[in-house]
Design a protein around this motif. Structure first.
Motif, PDB file in Angstrom:
ATOM      1  N   ASP A  64       0.703  -1.116  -0.063  1.00  0.00           N
ATOM      2  CA  ASP A  64      -0.145   0.004  -0.035  1.00  0.00           C
ATOM      3  C   ASP A  64       0.736   1.286   0.082  1.00  0.00           C
ATOM      4  O   ASP A  64       0.371   2.125   0.706  1.00  0.00           O
ATOM      5  CB  ASP A  64      -1.058  -0.017   1.016  1.00  0.00           C
ATOM      6  N   ARG A  76       6.120  -7.706   9.103  1.00  0.00           N
ATOM      7  CA  ARG A  76       5.120  -7.779   8.090  1.00  0.00           C
ATOM      8  C   ARG A  76       3.727  -8.326   8.461  1.00  0.00           C
ATOM      9  O   ARG A  76       2.765  -7.997   7.848  1.00  0.00           O
ATOM     10  CB  ARG A  76       5.696  -8.555   6.819  1.00  0.00           C
ATOM     11  N   HIS A  78       2.193  -7.749  11.287  1.00  0.00           N
ATOM     12  CA  HIS A  78       1.663  -6.538  11.841  1.00  0.00           C
ATOM     13  C   HIS A  78       1.064  -5.717  10.779  1.00  0.00           C
ATOM     14  O   HIS A  78       0.208  -5.027  10.943  1.00  0.00           O
ATOM     15  CB  HIS A  78       2.523  -5.936  12.944  1.00  0.00           C
ATOM     16  N   LYS A  79       1.835  -5.670   9.827  1.00  0.00           N
ATOM     17  CA  LYS A  79       1.426  -4.853   8.711  1.00  0.00           C
ATOM     18  C   LYS A  79       0.264  -5.301   7.625  1.00  0.00           C
ATOM     19  O   LYS A  79      -0.259  -4.806   6.831  1.00  0.00           O
ATOM     20  CB  LYS A  79       2.427  -4.587   7.725  1.00  0.00           C
ATOM     21  N   GLY A  80       0.079  -6.745   8.023  1.00  0.00           N
ATOM     22  CA  GLY A  80      -1.133  -7.361   7.289  1.00  0.00           C
ATOM     23  C   GLY A  80      -0.770  -8.325   6.097  1.00  0.00           C
ATOM     24  O   GLY A  80      -1.402  -8.797   5.178  1.00  0.00           O
ATOM     25  N   ILE A  81       0.451  -9.169   6.299  1.00  0.00           N
ATOM     26  CA  ILE A  81       0.722 -10.002   5.490  1.00  0.00           C
ATOM     27  C   ILE A  81       0.753 -11.485   6.272  1.00  0.00           C
ATOM     28  O   ILE A  81       1.612 -11.535   7.292  1.00  0.00           O
ATOM     29  CB  ILE A  81       2.159  -9.765   5.058  1.00  0.00           C
ATOM     30  N   SER A  82      -0.095 -12.477   5.694  1.00  0.00           N
ATOM     31  CA  SER A  82       0.148 -13.771   6.487  1.00  0.00           C
ATOM     32  C   SER A  82       0.831 -14.786   5.399  1.00  0.00           C
ATOM     33  O   SER A  82       0.635 -14.609   4.199  1.00  0.00           O
ATOM     34  CB  SER A  82      -1.365 -14.403   6.581  1.00  0.00           C
ATOM     35  N   ARG A 152      -7.403 -13.833  11.205  1.00  0.00           N
ATOM     36  CA  ARG A 152      -6.428 -12.577  10.959  1.00  0.00           C
ATOM     37  C   ARG A 152      -7.151 -11.594  10.228  1.00  0.00           C
ATOM     38  O   ARG A 152      -6.854 -10.448  10.471  1.00  0.00           O
ATOM     39  CB  ARG A 152      -5.179 -13.089  10.580  1.00  0.00           C
ATOM     40  N   THR A 154      -5.911 -10.713   7.097  1.00  0.00           N
ATOM     41  CA  THR A 154      -4.871  -9.761   6.495  1.00  0.00           C
ATOM     42  C   THR A 154      -5.248  -9.187   5.305  1.00  0.00           C
ATOM     43  O   THR A 154      -6.180  -9.657   4.426  1.00  0.00           O
ATOM     44  CB  THR A 154      -3.653 -10.588   6.695  1.00  0.00           C
ATOM     45  N   LYS A 155      -4.570  -8.305   4.811  1.00  0.00           N
ATOM     46  CA  LYS A 155      -4.610  -7.769   3.675  1.00  0.00           C
ATOM     47  C   LYS A 155      -3.879  -8.777   2.452  1.00  0.00           C
ATOM     48  O   LYS A 155      -4.714  -8.725   1.230  1.00  0.00           O
ATOM     49  CB  LYS A 155      -3.515  -6.430   3.440  1.00  0.00           C
ATOM     50  N   SER A 157      -2.558 -12.784   2.212  1.00  0.00           N
ATOM     51  CA  SER A 157      -2.355 -13.991   2.545  1.00  0.00           C
ATOM     52  C   SER A 157      -1.573 -14.956   1.488  1.00  0.00           C
ATOM     53  O   SER A 157      -2.247 -15.081   0.294  1.00  0.00           O
ATOM     54  CB  SER A 157      -3.534 -14.868   2.741  1.00  0.00           C
ATOM     55  N   GLY A 187      -9.506  -9.303   1.220  1.00  0.00           N
ATOM     56  CA  GLY A 187      -7.849  -9.319   0.934  1.00  0.00           C
ATOM     57  C   GLY A 187      -7.640  -9.936  -0.170  1.00  0.00           C
ATOM     58  O   GLY A 187      -8.264 -10.542  -0.853  1.00  0.00           O
TER      59      GLY A 187
END
Length: 242
Positions: A64, A76, A78-82, A152, A154-155, A157, A187
């Motif tokens: 982003d 990462r 925490h930033k939205g990557i699983s 989660r 996330t943005k 996965s 996401g």
């Protein structure tokens, strides 16, 4: 949106630098993206670079618009990557409910945790209090891992060859889960795979070979050519499960 700018990755081998990835440039924002190609082409390395397990030799990674190149896997996350490993980790002493609660980042109730298990086709009452240990099969572990990723929210996965190490019955169930996940997740999903049934539900297919992007486009444009070829990059598809 995830953006990879001029990503290269080298390792030292026999005293020389060996290029694994070479000048990868990609933007990933679609709902469901699959990366395929022959074994040794750099697919799993690219997934680990996106997740933060490996650091690229050169290039930048933006999420982003934010440069996350120097962040590790925890940062990462925490930033939205699983990231889902080929072989999910077992956690003796922790229950399925514990893991789903930890993944959600909040104190969720049994009912909500059970809802996530139901989403991946598991009978909640049979699994919610089970330990995540050797008593679970590979297919069960992978579905529980997907439930955690859904919790989660996330943005992005990332799944690295989710079909690895599971039997045909588990694979068929896994496909159904991904089809459902495609509809439900809020996401993007990025899957590393050379299985036709997974490629067939992707919005976009990226072919990676010899560390480079060989082709990239909508499924309808890329998949027919992959399945119609008999050699080269499509040799990786010869053992696909139909």
């Amino acid at each position: 949106m995830l953006e990879l700018q001029h990503i290269s990755y080298e390792v030292e081998q026999d005293g020389e630098d060996k290029g694994i990835l070479r000048d990868i440039n990609l933007k990933i924002g679609e709902r469901f993206v699959a990366i395929t190609g022959p074994n040794g082409g750099g697919k799993s390395t690219l997934a680990k670079i996106i997740a933060g397990i490996y650091t690229p030799t050169t290039g930048r990674i933006l999420l982003d618009g934010e440069d996350i190149t120097g962040l590790d896997i925890t940062q990462r996350a925490h930033k939205g990557i699983s990231f889902a490993f080929q072989q999910p980790v077992r956690f003796k002493g922790l229950t399925v409910r514990d893991l789903i609660t930890l993944a959600s980042g909040k104190d969720i109730g049994v009912s909500e945790a059970c809802d996530y298990l139901s989403e991946v086709g598991l009978c909640a009452k049979d699994y919610i209090d089970r330990e995540v240990d050797a008593s679970l099969s590979g297919g069960e572990l992978k579905r529980i891992e997907i439930a955690m990723i859904m919790a989660r929210g996330t943005k992005l996965s990332v799944f690295d060859e989710p079909e690895a190490g599971i039997d045909l019955w588990s694979f068929s169930n896994l496909i159904q889960v991904f089809e459902h996940l495609h509809e439900k997740i809020n996401g993007s999903i990025l899957i590393i795979s050379h299985q036709e049934r997974i490629l067939n539900i992707a919005d976009r297919i990226i072919v990676l070979a010899d560390g480079r992007v060989q082709s990239d486009g909508a499924r309808k444009d890329i998949l027919p050519g992959l399945l119609g070829e008999t050699g080269g990059v499509c040799s990786a598809l010869s053992d696909k499960v139909r």
